[in-house]
Scaffold this motif. Structure first.
Motif, short mmCIF file in Angstrom:
data_model
loop_
_atom_site.label_atom_id
_atom_site.label_comp_id
_atom_site.label_asym_id
_atom_site.label_seq_id
_atom_site.Cartn_x
_atom_site.Cartn_y
_atom_site.Cartn_z
N THR B 72 0.70 -1.22 -0.09
CA THR B 72 0.05 0.05 0.01
C THR B 72 0.79 1.24 -0.05
OG1 THR B 72 -0.27 0.10 2.45
CG2 THR B 72 -2.17 -1.26 1.17
N SER B 73 1.77 1.20 -0.86
CA SER B 73 2.55 2.27 -1.17
C SER B 73 2.71 3.02 -2.40
CB SER B 73 4.07 2.02 -0.51
OG SER B 73 4.71 1.28 -1.61
N PHE B 74 2.92 4.25 -2.39
CA PHE B 74 3.19 5.22 -3.77
C PHE B 74 4.20 6.02 -3.53
CE2 PHE B 74 1.75 6.16 -7.84
CZ PHE B 74 1.31 7.41 -7.84
N HIS B 75 5.50 5.39 -3.79
CA HIS B 75 6.63 6.30 -3.36
C HIS B 75 7.21 7.27 -4.40
CE1 HIS B 75 6.54 4.37 0.35
NE2 HIS B 75 7.70 3.35 -0.05
N LEU B 76 7.56 8.34 -4.22
CA LEU B 76 7.94 9.23 -5.20
C LEU B 76 9.31 9.10 -5.55
CD1 LEU B 76 6.97 11.72 -7.22
CD2 LEU B 76 7.64 13.21 -5.43
N LYS B 77 9.71 8.91 -6.79
CA LYS B 77 11.31 8.79 -7.05
C LYS B 77 11.91 9.75 -8.21
CE LYS B 77 11.02 4.15 -5.50
NZ LYS B 77 11.51 2.50 -5.72
N LYS B 78 13.07 10.10 -8.14
CA LYS B 78 13.86 10.81 -9.28
C LYS B 78 15.30 10.23 -9.48
CE LYS B 78 14.48 15.31 -11.56
NZ LYS B 78 14.39 16.59 -11.38
N PRO B 79 15.68 9.78 -10.27
CA PRO B 79 17.13 9.20 -10.65
C PRO B 79 18.17 10.25 -10.21
CG PRO B 79 15.81 8.71 -12.50
CD PRO B 79 15.17 9.71 -11.85
N SER B 80 18.09 11.58 -10.46
CA SER B 80 18.99 12.49 -10.25
C SER B 80 18.40 13.89 -9.80
CB SER B 80 19.92 12.74 -11.39
OG SER B 80 21.12 13.41 -11.31
N ALA B 81 18.59 14.21 -8.73
CA ALA B 81 17.92 15.43 -8.07
C ALA B 81 18.71 16.58 -8.37
CB ALA B 81 18.03 15.07 -6.51
N LEU B 82 17.83 17.67 -8.61
CA LEU B 82 18.35 18.97 -9.00
C LEU B 82 18.11 19.87 -7.56
CD1 LEU B 82 16.73 19.35 -12.51
CD2 LEU B 82 19.19 18.83 -11.84
N VAL B 83 18.81 20.91 -7.55
CA VAL B 83 18.63 21.92 -6.43
C VAL B 83 17.23 22.32 -6.53
CG1 VAL B 83 19.47 24.10 -5.52
CG2 VAL B 83 21.10 22.56 -6.26
N SER B 84 16.57 22.82 -7.85
CA SER B 84 15.63 23.32 -8.20
C SER B 84 14.41 22.43 -7.74
CB SER B 84 15.38 23.83 -9.61
OG SER B 84 15.68 22.58 -10.15
N ASP B 85 14.55 21.10 -7.36
CA ASP B 85 13.53 20.22 -6.75
C ASP B 85 13.19 20.47 -5.40
OD1 ASP B 85 14.89 17.55 -8.73
OD2 ASP B 85 13.46 18.79 -9.37
N SER B 86 14.01 21.31 -4.67
CA SER B 86 13.64 21.59 -3.25
C SER B 86 12.30 22.46 -3.19
CB SER B 86 14.98 22.57 -2.90
OG SER B 86 15.97 21.87 -2.92
N ALA B 87 11.44 21.55 -2.40
CA ALA B 87 10.02 22.11 -2.41
C ALA B 87 9.43 21.18 -1.33
CB ALA B 87 9.24 22.24 -3.64
N LEU B 88 8.16 21.45 -1.37
CA LEU B 88 7.23 20.56 -0.06
C LEU B 88 6.55 19.61 -1.18
CD1 LEU B 88 6.47 20.27 2.67
CD2 LEU B 88 4.56 22.26 2.28
N TYR B 89 6.32 18.35 -0.91
CA TYR B 89 5.74 17.40 -1.54
C TYR B 89 4.55 16.74 -0.98
CZ TYR B 89 9.55 17.93 -5.10
OH TYR B 89 10.39 18.68 -6.08
N PHE B 90 3.55 16.69 -1.62
CA PHE B 90 2.26 16.05 -0.92
C PHE B 90 1.54 14.81 -1.92
CE2 PHE B 90 1.20 19.35 2.19
CZ PHE B 90 1.80 20.29 1.59
#
Lengths: 112, 117
Positions: B72-90
């Motif tokens: 019962t999971s739905f994890h968010l992923k990204k292979p290579s993070a960017l500084v501009s990805d910094s934010a609040l995720y819901f």
């Protein structure tokens, strides 16, 4: 295409005052929602509407009222402002019950 | 009743490293799952959704999420993070079993993602 427009962006109220937060969308969406966001608490649904003339309560409706006289507009009314209503309010719309929501930029309300 | 949990208040990653933001849910029927991102002083923006079909969902800005029914999971992923990805995720879930107010979207408390150079 403006999307979802909320006014005002900021407002300070005194305890007991009343005000209306305006929300308008130009995407012809049937579904519209009002959420409040408090730090560390996520978003809580206040009221929602499935079409013009139809509204229903969400999770935290006390102290608020809404109306939906047109498809485009969904105003949120605070009748007797209380400090507990200090929050950021978001209006959202969706074309489908199961579709993603399109959010406005938010209205930050402070009640002193 | 439906619910959604984001167990981490904050996730810190270095730029270029993979990132994962966790989400678990509880529903009675089939889940409709969503991820949104919020930048400071802005509204929420839709990233991706799972309704049915392929368990790996691709979305905006290079993000993807994997639906795992058994966990019962739905994890968010990204292979290579960017500084501009910094934010609040819901993470958000809707229970497909219910109509009316019980079928509305429920949001998690949010996870702050911080990507350092």
């Amino acid at each position: 295409n403006a999307g979802v427009t909320q006014t005002p962006k900021f407002r300070i109220l005194k305890i007991g005052q009343s005000m209306t937060l305006q929300c308008a969308q130009d995407m012809n969406h049937n579904y519209m929602y009002w959420y409040r966001q408090d730090p560390g608490m996520g978003l809580k649904l206040i009221y929602y509407s499935v079409g013009a003339g139809i509204t229903d309560k969400g999770e935290v409706p006390n102290g608020y009222n809404v109306s939906r006289s047109t498809t485009e507009d969904f105003p949120l009314r605070l009748e007797l402002a209380a400090p507990s209503q200090t929050s950021v309010y978001f209006c959202a719309s969706s074309p489908l019950k199961t579709g993603e929501l399109f959010f406005g930029e938010g209205s930050r309300l402070t009640v002193l | 009743a439906q619910s959604v949990a984001q167990p981490e208040d904050q996730v810190n990653v270095a730029e270029g490293n993979p990132l994962t933001v966790k989400c678990t849910y509880s529903v009675s029927g089939n889940p409709y799952l969503f991820w949104y991102v919020q930048y400071p002083n802005r509204g929420l923006q839709f990233l991706l959704k799972y309704i049915t079909g392929d368990n790996l969902v691709k979305g905006s800005y290079g993000f993807e999420a994997e639906f795992n029914k058994s966990q019962t999971s739905f994890h968010l992923k990204k292979p290579s993070a960017l500084v501009s990805d910094s934010a609040l995720y819901f993470c958000a879930v809707r229970d497909g079993l219910w109509g009316g107010s019980q079928g509305n979207l429920i949001f998690g408390k949010g996870t702050k993602l911080s990507v350092k150079p």
